[in-house]
Design an enzyme around this catalytic site. Structure first.
Site, PDB file in Angstrom:
ATOM      1  CD  GLU A 176      -3.214  -0.682   0.372  1.00 33.72           C
ATOM      2  OE1 GLU A 176      -3.219   0.620   0.012  1.00 33.72           O
ATOM      3  OE2 GLU A 176      -3.940  -1.357   0.166  1.00 33.72           O
ATOM      4  CB  SER A 205     -26.261 -36.560  48.521  1.00 32.19           C
ATOM      5  OG  SER A 205     -27.673 -37.287  48.893  1.00 32.19           O
TER       6      SER A 205
END
Ligand SMILES: [Zn+2]
Length: 716
Positions: A75, A332
């Protein structure tokens, strides 16, 4: 100063001020981002698309070297040196555009593109000029790396993929930092023409573009010839990859639109998901739709694996419910906390005989799993066998409100009601807890034992050690089919089954990990035959076997307690008449524990009710002639001072209750009285069905020797 100079200075200052203020503080304010969740090492666990339906990951801080190099070389090759605007490049662009008669080259720098991405205006010459000015201002504020990261985070990469990181995952199934030169180059050329990535469309141009960039990278010395050759031979990516979707319920819970790192260990999470999915498929055949599992690391206290609900592949309503975070009846599974708390404060010693005789508390009549009463059971054994009746007797002795407080301190956040709401059923599943909280509370016991936590309600290392010892007992024939489990890793573990077989729990700890498993149906319907031991237990052991083995077991603490003589038969502090005893190290407060009352004259003698049931399981127990001064009989029902609610019959008449007495002498005849009225006699089984009117009453029984026993109660 001349007037011209002054005007010039003012104009200059105004322009400078304008330039300084021209750029908004937050360039990408209002942008919505995807929710991204990574594991403890930053590996992607899962992501959720941004509100605008774009895969736009939250901004990154840095761009990996290969991607950064490829982006800059494609770029804006002078990016590292220019002040935001590349004048020579702009000049060249103008010339080539004039020559062509239309726009063929933008000449925009990466900085200008960041400005353009943040402003999203039309692409005119005027806008370009504005972008150039703003770009110089951005260069003044941010470093080159920061600007590059802004670009990489917001550039379009085709379809609804925004940003480099999302693109790396979508097109290559890997983070940007792990991409090859060819892959990095592919991504670098995309923002320039984001539409070209679509499979089957423009792929040749894309390949040509990528290869030109690779040649350029070679020519400029970034890659050597052999790297170039292998890069050129790499194919383009095909269809986009689905993003990872691990720990999906946990991902769902993370802050929206942000990147969050959680404590999950991705490789373990994957193994746990595979295992729980397999189990879930199997359980589904038995009508058990939901399964969740949680693993905690003891040392850090962190949740390193989390399955809110297994089998994501089986599309089905309810699978989105995060069961690990849902309050469920605890069965339990809380019993070890009571055992530990009661040991810690001297309510019991490790093997104190607990009463296992019928209880009826205002209609609450707990039963053991085997529907038997055993008279008296050592506390450690009652815990290992998960007997309900001794647990209720123990909770009564310890105090339900105190125990509720302990559970809350241990982190059970869903026990929000007060103690009277739960009553003694709290120890049998009368309260609700989440798998996450409960597993964390188990881990908390180990952390406290290791001295890693200071806020645990369990502070006595000996009490904790005795609890782990009781829970490592693997001899639980009535609970589990051990043949089902291939190899059993040593763990302290407990199972639980809620009323109506709606919830099956199994939680285990080793010195390094805590693992919790829950099975059942999210919609709450029970499954006949589902139990914590048979259903959740095998899953627990499968998961324990995924973990690295612990070097050793919990070491018995050698100090911090008191050495005391303990009666071998009752497990209580030795009285002077106890014939056999052991000297053992006990928690500090064991000194305040009760002294053995069961050896009044040197022989073992339980109270009548306990004896009545105990002797059936203990043929060695010697029933002796009754001594004059001894307690000969005991009411099994009702308890003194209880308030009875008698159920009405179908025809509306008052119902009755069965009163029961046990007598040490099996041949004794008992004579019954309600208040002053004689009722009749009983032999062998001393039961009498009575329907007293509302109010206060006394029932009295008399044996042939003239000894009498009364119980007072109130009928509502
Ligand atoms: Zn004794």
């Amino acid at each position: 100063m001349s007037r011209r100079k002054a005007v010039f200075l003012i104009v200059f200052e105004v322009l400078l001020a304008g330039w300084l203020c021209c750029l908004p503080r937050d360039l990408f304010k209002g942008t919505s981002y995807a929710t991204v969740v990574t594991d403890r090492n930053g590996e992607l666990l899962g992501a959720r698309i941004a509100d605008d339906q774009q895969w736009r990951f939250p901004p990154c801080d840095t761009v990996p070297y290969r991607c950064a190099t490829a982006l800059i070389q494609f770029e804006d090759r002078h990016f590292r040196w220019h002040p935001g605007v590349d004048i020579p490049a702009l000049g060249r662009a103008v010339v080539s555009n004039l020559r062509a008669g239309h726009v063929v080259s933008g000449g925009s720098t990466l900085t200008m593109q960041v400005i353009r991405l943040s402003r999203n205006r039309e692409r005119t010459l005027r806008q370009k000029a504005v972008e150039a000015v703003l770009a110089t201002r951005l260069e003044f504020r941010c470093s080159k790396d920061e600007i590059l990261a802004m670009y990489a985070s917001h550039a379009p990469f085709g379809g609804n993929v925004v940003g480099l990181e999302a693109a790396a995952w979508r097109y290559f199934g890997r983070p940007a930092g792990e991409l090859s030169w060819a892959e990095s180059a592919t991504l670098a050329v995309l923002p320039n023409a984001p539409a070209s990535i679509h499979p089957g469309k423009g792929r040749e141009q894309l390949l040509a573009k990528r290869n030109r960039l690779l040649e350029r990278l070679h020519k400029r010395g970034y890659i050597d010839t052999s790297t170039l050759e292998s890069a050129l031979s790499e194919p383009l990516p095909d269809a986009p990859y689905p993003l990872p979707n691990l720990a999906r319920h946990l991902v769902e819970r993370q802050p929206h639109g942000e990147e969050t790192r959680v404590d999950i260990d991705l490789p373990l999470q994957r193994q746990v998901e595979d295992a729980t999915t397999r189990w879930s498929d199997e359980l589904a055949m038995n009508g058990i739709a939901d399964l969740s599992a949680v693993i905690l690391d003891i040392r850090s206290g962190e949740t390193i694996a989390y399955v809110g609900n297994a089998s994501p592949l089986r599309a089905r309503s309810g699978s989105e419910v995060d069961i690990a975070a849902a309050p469920r009846s605890t069965g339990s599974i809380l019993k070890p906390f009571l055992y530990c708390a009661a040991l810690q404060d001297g309510t019991i010693l490790p093997r104190t005989l607990l009463q296992d005789t019928p209880v009826n508390l205002n209609g609450f009549t707990p039963q053991n799993y085997d529907l038997q009463f055993h008279g008296a059971v050592p506390a450690a054994e009652a815990l290992a066998r998960s007997l309900n009746v001794p647990a209720v007797h123990l909770l009564r002795a310890y105090g339900a409100p105190r125990f509720l407080e302990i559970l809350r301190e241990a982190g059970l956040s869903t026990l929000t009601k007060d103690a009277s709401h739960y009553g003694l059923s709290l120890i049998l599943g009368g309260g609700e807890g989440t798998l996450e909280d409960i597993t964390r509370a188990y881990a908390g016991m180990v952390r406290s034992y290791d001295g890693l936590s200071t806020d645990s309600p369990f502070r006595d290392r000996l009490a904790l050690w005795y609890t782990f010892e009781a829970l490592k007992e693997v001899n639980r024939p009535d609970e589990i089919d051990w043949k089902l489990i291939r190899s059993v890793r040593k763990a302290a573990w407990k199972t639980g089954t809620s009323y109506g077989s709606r919830d099956a729990w199994a939680v285990g700890v080793t010195p390094d990990y805590a693992v919790g498993v829950w099975c059942g149906n999210a919609d709450g319907h029970g499954v006949a035959g589902m139990t914590g031991a048979a259903t959740a237990g095998p899953v627990l052991f499968d998961l324990l076997n995924l973990l690295p083995p612990s070097a050793d077991w919990f070491e018995e603490p050698l100090d911090g307690g008191v050495w005391l003589d303990v009666c071998r038969e009752s497990g209580m502090l030795r009285s002077q008449d106890c014939p056999s005893y052991d000297r053992i190290l006990l928690p500090e407060r064991a000194q305040e524990s009760a002294v053995c009352p069961y050896h009044p004259d040197g022989t073992f003698r339980l109270p009548p009710a306990m004896e009545w049931y105990y002797k059936a399981y203990h043929p060695e127990y010697q029933v002796r002639p009754v001594a004059r001064a001894e307690k000969r009989m005991e009411f099994l029902y009702p308890e003194s001072g209880s308030i009875l609610t008698l159920p009405r019959q179908l025809d509306g008449s008052p119902g009755g209750a069965v009163f029961q007495v046990v007598h040490r002498d099996p041949d004794a005849t008992l004579y019954w009285h309600l208040d002053d009225t004689y009722l009749g006699e009983t032999r062998i089984l001393h039961q009498m069905k009575l329907s007293p009117s509302p109010g206060h009453h006394t029932v009295t029984v008399v044996d042939p020797d003239g000894t009498s026993l009364s119980v007072s109660f109130t009928v509502k």
